[in-house]
Design a protein around this motif. Structure first.
Motif, mmCIF file in Angstrom:
data_model
loop_
_atom_site.group_PDB
_atom_site.id
_atom_site.type_symbol
_atom_site.label_atom_id
_atom_site.label_comp_id
_atom_site.label_asym_id
_atom_site.label_seq_id
_atom_site.Cartn_x
_atom_site.Cartn_y
_atom_site.Cartn_z
ATOM 1 N N SER A 256 0.941 4.135 -2.929
ATOM 2 C CA SER A 256 0.631 5.561 -2.949
ATOM 3 C C SER A 256 1.623 6.473 -2.777
ATOM 4 O O SER A 256 1.365 7.836 -2.961
ATOM 5 C CB SER A 256 0.003 5.773 -1.075
ATOM 6 O OG SER A 256 1.091 5.411 -0.302
ATOM 7 N N SER A 257 2.707 6.000 -2.980
ATOM 8 C CA SER A 257 4.177 6.939 -3.173
ATOM 9 C C SER A 257 4.528 6.848 -4.775
ATOM 10 O O SER A 257 5.641 7.194 -4.946
ATOM 11 C CB SER A 257 5.084 6.817 -2.231
ATOM 12 O OG SER A 257 5.730 5.430 -2.728
ATOM 13 N N ALA B 37 0.817 -1.374 0.025
ATOM 14 C CA ALA B 37 0.075 0.144 -0.118
ATOM 15 C C ALA B 37 0.874 1.185 -0.028
ATOM 16 O O ALA B 37 0.584 2.163 -0.720
ATOM 17 C CB ALA B 37 -0.654 -0.032 1.202
#
Lengths: 372, 197
Positions: A237-238, A233
């Motif tokens: 998200s990065s 995750a």
């Protein structure tokens, strides 16, 4: 014991031995840089090279041949190292980790505690290889997926579009799975190595090891499967930040090894050069001792210019510990007198101009061949 | 110095996988020495192959007919599609005679570093085939390498919208394997993929 003047080829032989395990050897040289150079050569000409060794381990003798073959030499920097075990071509360098373990200390590593984190990470992973042969394969798979993802994100950013989400997810899945396995193997090594390092070995200082890494710390309070999801995750998200940074900003490839000189209560980086070297020796010996207790076999020890910076008491203690371990240790030095405490327990070779010019025992043809 | 024809033959042979310049020279000499028994039949076989071999427009297999013999074989289950990286993998599965469905050859693996993206592989045609209601299961048989896994994972994501069952080959203990000699990764993969008996 290999002695001889500077530039005689002592470290060269240690480097050859360091290529019997996965990785780029003790100089971290590119394959094409290891090639023999002759002044009259075209500077771009790359010669094939090979290291051949016959080794004896618990399960019997076997032969390793590794190097850059003619096709590899022609393909330049894209070349991959060929590995043969008993004449059979192995699928990759990871196969070596199943057969041989080696640890080394070189004068360059005196800066290990003060230089950037990548050297400390490699040192830590090399300590893991000695116990967990699959670690090398995991690291190369993780690094490959990380490079693939970095390229995917960069290409997308340059084309001003989002990266293909299914492709990025697929790579992040590999990174999460292998990355958590890497972190877990490092944590496990420290859990076992720390008690041995804390005890110290003779006059060598007691050391405390810790990993400063996000994924490693997540494993302290959650099971591996949950950490995999969390890391997956985090990567998802990065993507924008990772694309700009040229690689994932978090992950086990960013972790650092923190070493403390327990006697002084100081980080190793703040100790004197001699103390830093003693701490390194202490860690390597503790690792060798732990592996000996665990598997019954001791890694090859390649100790380049080891006597420099060590006082007489520590030199003697080092030699005594090598004897006690029953390890095969290859040591180099310019001054044979520093190794006097070894007495008749060592074989001495004098090296000049890349040749053995004197030996205390009869040298085998293989060793002669390595230099001719 | 070899003449131009020989030199050209050596250069072409050296481009074959597994052959370097030295073995290409040896192969060229071997062929020339056996002109009647090997060189000419090989030249004819190469020319006939170049003429006759087609890429199957349905599955990407190689055959002399298009669609290929597997795609047109009525005895094979049209509901099962096994996805492989290369034709060599299809041949490996066929040698086992254990699979009675049809295939889909991707033509490689995804590799951003080598500039090979989804548009370079036969993935769109697979999505088209998977949308057919007659298809009940897609079996991903990509290699257990980083590239193979990434590609398998990617294909699974792409097929998620089709609603078809997607499975992949099991990873784990090889037939005749002893646990004591297996690496940790294989053992943990086998544990994850365990099944009731």
């Amino acid at each position: 014991m290999l002695t001889g003047p500077n530039g005689a080829g002592k470290t060269n032989l240690l480097e050859a031995l360091s290529l019997l395990v996965p990785g780029r050897g003790l100089r971290r040289a590119r394959l094409t840089e290891i090639s023999r150079r002759i002044a009259s050569d075209d500077p771009d000409h790359v010669r094939p090279w090979a290291v051949a060794a016959r080794l004896e381990a618990g399960e019997g003798a076997f032969e390793i041949g590794t190097g850059l073959d003619a096709d590899g030499a022609a393909s330049g920097d894209a070349a991959r190292r060929t590995v043969r075990i008993d004449g059979e071509t192995a699928r990759g360098q990871s196969a070596l980790a199943d057969r041989v373990a080696a640890l080394w200390l070189t004068p360059d590593m005196q800066r290990l505690f003060t230089d950037g984190s990548s050297g400390r990470r490699r040192f830590l992973d090399r300590l893991v290889y000695a116990f967990d042969p699959a670690h090398a394969g995991r690291i190369s798979a993780y690094e490959r997926a990380n490079r693939e993802r970095a390229r995917l994100l960069r290409d997308a950013a340059e084309a001003r579009r989002a990266a293909d989400p299914a492709w990025a997810t697929a790579l992040e899945d590999t990174m999460a799975e292998r990355g958590v396995a890497i972190a877990a193997a490092r944590n496990e090594l420290l859990r076992r190595l720390n008690p041995a390092c804390a005890a110290g070995i003779g006059p060598f200082p007691a050391a405390g090891l810790a990993i400063d890494g996000t994924v490693e710390s997540w494993l302290d309070d959650a099971p591996a499967v949950e950490v995999e999801d969390r890391f997956r995750a985090a990567l998802a998200s990065s993507r924008a930040a990772d694309g700009a940074a040229g690689g994932a900003v978090t992950g086990p490839h960013r972790s650092d090894l923190a070493v403390t000189h327990l006697g002084r209560g100081l980080p190793a980086a703040q100790c004197s050069t001699g103390e830093q070297k003693a701490v390194l020796v202490s860690i390597v010996l503790a690792n060798a001792r732990l592996r000996a207790a665990d598997t019954g076999s001791v890694p090859l020890l390649l100790l380049d210019e080891i006597a420099a910076h060590l006082d007489g008491a520590r030199r003697e203690a080092l030699f005594a510990e090598i004897r006690a371990l029953g390890a095969q240790a290859w040591m180099t030095g310019t001054d044979v007198a520093l190794f006097a405490p070894l007495g008749n327990d060592a074989a001495y070779f004098t090296i000049e101009d890349a040749r053995i010019v004197g030996a205390s025992i009869e040298t085998g043809t293989m060793l002669q061949g390595a230099f001719s | 110095m070899p003449g131009t024809e020989i030199e050209r033959l050596i250069q072409l042979l050296a481009r074959l996988p597994g052959l370097g310049p030295r073995s290409a020279r040896r192969a060229a000499l071997h062929l020339i020495k056996r002109r009647e028994s090997l060189l000419q039949p090989l030249a004819e076989a190469l020319s006939a192959a170049a003429e006759a071999i087609r890429v199957c427009p349905v599955c990407g297999n190689l055959d002399v007919t298009a669609p290929c013999a597997i795609c047109t074989d009525e005895r094979r289950d049209p509901g099962l599609i096994c996805v492989v990286e290369e034709v060599a993998d299809l041949w490996a599965l066929e040698r086992t005679a254990a699979f009675a469905g049809r295939y889909h050859v991707l033509g490689g693996t995804l590799s951003a570093l080598d500039g090979r993206g989804p548009e370079d592989l036969n993935i769109d045609t697979l999505a088209g085939r998977a949308a057919d209601p007659a298809v009940t299961e897609i079996i991903l048989a990509t290699s257990a390498t980083v590239e193979g896994q990434t590609t398998g994972h990617y294909v699974a994501e792409r097929l998620a919208a089709c609603g078809v069952t997607v499975t992949r080959l099991a990873h784990g203990v090889p037939v005749g394997g002893e646990l004591d000699y297996l690496d940790d990764g294989t053992i943990s993969a086998a544990l994850k993929a365990r099944r009731s008996i």
